[in-house]
Design a protein around this motif. Sequence first.
Motif, short mmCIF file in Angstrom:
data_model
loop_
_atom_site.label_atom_id
_atom_site.label_comp_id
_atom_site.label_asym_id
_atom_site.label_seq_id
_atom_site.Cartn_x
_atom_site.Cartn_y
_atom_site.Cartn_z
N ALA A 64 0.84 -1.20 0.00
CA ALA A 64 0.00 0.00 0.00
C ALA A 64 0.87 1.25 0.00
O ALA A 64 1.89 1.31 0.67
N PRO A 65 0.49 2.28 -0.76
CA PRO A 65 1.30 3.51 -0.79
C PRO A 65 1.24 4.24 0.56
O PRO A 65 0.24 4.19 1.27
N GLN A 66 2.33 4.93 0.90
CA GLN A 66 2.38 5.70 2.14
C GLN A 66 1.46 6.91 2.00
O GLN A 66 1.63 7.73 1.13
N SER A 67 0.48 7.01 2.90
CA SER A 67 -0.54 8.06 2.80
C SER A 67 -0.19 9.31 3.59
O SER A 67 -0.80 10.36 3.36
N ASP A 68 0.75 9.25 4.51
CA ASP A 68 1.07 10.42 5.34
C ASP A 68 2.53 10.34 5.77
O ASP A 68 3.16 9.26 5.75
N ASP A 69 3.07 11.51 6.18
CA ASP A 69 4.44 11.55 6.68
C ASP A 69 4.55 10.74 7.98
O ASP A 69 3.61 10.71 8.79
N ILE A 70 5.69 10.10 8.19
CA ILE A 70 5.95 9.32 9.40
C ILE A 70 7.14 9.93 10.12
O ILE A 70 8.22 10.08 9.55
N THR A 71 6.95 10.32 11.39
CA THR A 71 8.02 10.93 12.18
C THR A 71 8.03 10.29 13.57
O THR A 71 6.97 10.10 14.18
N LEU A 72 9.24 9.96 14.06
CA LEU A 72 9.42 9.33 15.36
C LEU A 72 10.51 10.07 16.13
O LEU A 72 11.52 10.50 15.55
N LEU A 73 10.32 10.23 17.44
CA LEU A 73 11.31 10.83 18.32
C LEU A 73 11.32 10.01 19.61
O LEU A 73 10.29 9.90 20.29
N ALA A 74 12.47 9.38 19.94
CA ALA A 74 12.59 8.55 21.14
C ALA A 74 13.66 9.13 22.06
O ALA A 74 14.68 9.66 21.59
N LEU A 75 13.42 9.01 23.36
CA LEU A 75 14.33 9.56 24.38
C LEU A 75 14.53 8.50 25.45
O LEU A 75 13.55 7.94 25.98
N CYS A 76 15.79 8.19 25.77
CA CYS A 76 16.13 7.27 26.86
C CYS A 76 16.92 8.05 27.93
O CYS A 76 17.94 8.67 27.63
N TYR A 77 16.44 8.01 29.18
CA TYR A 77 17.03 8.80 30.27
C TYR A 77 17.88 7.90 31.16
O TYR A 77 17.45 6.80 31.54
N GLN A 78 19.09 8.38 31.51
CA GLN A 78 20.00 7.67 32.41
C GLN A 78 20.62 8.67 33.38
O GLN A 78 20.79 9.85 33.05
N ARG A 79 20.98 8.22 34.56
CA ARG A 79 21.68 9.09 35.50
C ARG A 79 22.67 8.24 36.30
O ARG A 79 22.31 7.19 36.83
N ALA A 80 23.90 8.72 36.36
CA ALA A 80 24.94 8.01 37.12
C ALA A 80 25.20 8.77 38.42
O ALA A 80 25.56 9.94 38.41
N ALA A 81 24.99 8.10 39.54
CA ALA A 81 25.16 8.76 40.85
C ALA A 81 26.60 9.21 41.04
O ALA A 81 27.56 8.53 40.69
N GLY A 82 26.74 10.40 41.60
CA GLY A 82 28.08 10.92 41.91
C GLY A 82 28.74 11.61 40.77
O GLY A 82 29.83 12.17 40.93
N LYS A 83 28.15 11.62 39.57
CA LYS A 83 28.77 12.28 38.41
C LYS A 83 28.26 13.69 38.31
O LYS A 83 27.10 13.99 38.58
N GLU A 84 29.09 14.57 37.86
CA GLU A 84 28.70 15.97 37.60
C GLU A 84 29.05 16.29 36.16
O GLU A 84 29.98 15.73 35.60
N ASP A 85 28.31 17.19 35.56
CA ASP A 85 28.55 17.58 34.16
C ASP A 85 29.86 18.32 34.03
O ASP A 85 30.09 19.25 34.78
#
Length: 664
Positions: A643-664
């Motif tokens: 079947a032909p693509q009828s509309d634009d397809i857009t995806l945005l995924a976000l994975c969050y992590q945090r390491a204790a004791g680390k500073e930027d």
Amino acid sequence: MQDAGRDAPAQAPRQIPWRLSLRTRLVLWSSLTSVLLLVAVAAIFYVAVRGVLLANARTEMRGLAQQSAGGLSATLESVEVSGRTLAGTASGLGRQPLDLRTLMAATLEADPDIAGVMVIIEPGRLTPDDPGFDWYRRRQGAGYFESTVRGLGEDYQDYRTKPWYARTVGTARPWWGDPYANDATGGELFVTYNLPLFRTGETAGAIGMVSLDVPVRRLRNQLGELLAAPGLVPMLFSPEQHVVLHADPSLEMQGRLGELMSSRGRADLAPLLDALQRRLSLEFSHEVPRAGGVEHHTTFALPLGDSGWAFALGVPEELILAQLRQVTLWGLGGGLLGVVLCVLAVRRRAGMIARPIEDLTDSARHLARGEFDYPLGHTARRDEVGVMARAFDSARTSIKQQIREIAEMASERQKLESELDIARDIQLAMLPAPRTVRHGGGEAVLGALLKPAKAVGGDFYTFFDTLDGQLWFVIGDVSDKGVPAALFMARTVTVLEVAARLGGSPARALAESARHLVEGNDTCMFATVACGKLDLATGALEMASAGHEPPVLLRRGAAPAWLPVPGGPPLGFEAGAVFESWTGRLEPGDGLVLYTDGVTEAFDLANVPFGEQRLLGVLGEARGAAATCEALLAAVQAHAGEAPQSDDITLLALCYQRAAGKED
């Protein structure tokens, strides 16, 4: 354009003076032979001419059937063209009652074959609060009858429950209905051509329908004197095989062909019924039951284009042979020498007629090989051969011109495709590449994909981080596709990013963007947007939505779930729109997936959407941000298949992590 000569009666043969007629010569020569020879000549003449006469008569009747079918087909095609033009123009106008009624009046004025026009736009299909539009206009005497569709009578009060409406909006194909008559048609028998009405640029999800009425008397007039011709049996069948017109008026609108065959014992018409059902041309001989015996008929059946209608012409063999018997009886007065002289004269004349036709055939062979400048003679003749030669020459010139035009069009199309490719590259370059953002001991891994339905599209996404450790991310879908949507998308992305960098909440950023996007938006385009802000140090999450699909939260150890982000109006409608924010927190290992409706509304060949449940099923497996986007896109494409693509397809995924004791 209608065939100017389709209604012209057949030209009567020129009367030959009796002293020059073949009958007179045969009578004169008959005195020189014996009665036995005369009987033998008459028998040979009858047997020889019978086959020729039948073949010639079939050829003539075949041509008459094709001419009649061509005229009917031209009428139906004219209505179909008017219907497609009306549907396409009405889609562009939207729900503008005055303009739509003016368009309906213009359609009636432009095509005399059309007696009535109906346009329906279902309430709530253009916008949620849209009251819809329904109107009917019909020729009535010297003026017009007009009414709302609901005002036409009880049968039209709730048109959405009617089979004719459900069939029209439920399929993507126009269709012809069977003849009907009621108060809405003024008691006159009409046939209707029905087309689904879509939003401009869309081919799925009909918002209403267009219907054109054609009087059956118009089709009857199209056949002219053919219905009254003695002996001939013209028949016109609707797409459902109803007998609409017939040489015997008592058979008209009395049922389908199959039903009439059963009730009247006409099993000989089984090939005709099969040809109508399969929409094929057919020529067949059959025996018609008559009192005291049977009558041999030859019937020609022709479909009328792709409309589903069909025309058939039955010719009794007795009608053809009656003249032959008469000529044979008179031929008993001829003689053998007269027959020989006639044969020699016909043979000589046939050679003179065939020679120019052979020349035209030779020219056709050269044309088939692409030799368009090969000499073509006989164009100055004033007989049928001259007409054919001039038509051949005109067609040859037209083909040469079309070949040049096709070459020019191909060059222009290649140039346009090149420009669209450049525009697509520029559009994709505006979007940020997937990356990892870190601050305050926390990090967010971002993945994104955008697959336009056309060379350029209206979907977009963007993200950026600020010095204080706030990660802003946005995804949106513009109301249209193609170049206009791409331009509005570029403006929307710019306005959103400026509004977000001013600080504050996503709700405030959407409100500020709404105010700016209304300005100068004469095309009334809009965009649904989801906007979020993530504190990388704490995982605090704040989101707001302008009519966009809810994000999916991927929490470690739990099933994917929708985030209950309050919805607001799309951007571009209201300058003073107000939006509400949703606040929450992402824990280490949590993820967030945002998408446009091109994912859930991706249809397969059976018109089944991908849907929300399949979306959650794919997101239930643990993956990284980029892998999640790729897996979801692969699942959507696998579902859609060919079947032909009828509309634009857009995806945005976000994975969050945090390491204790680390500073930027």
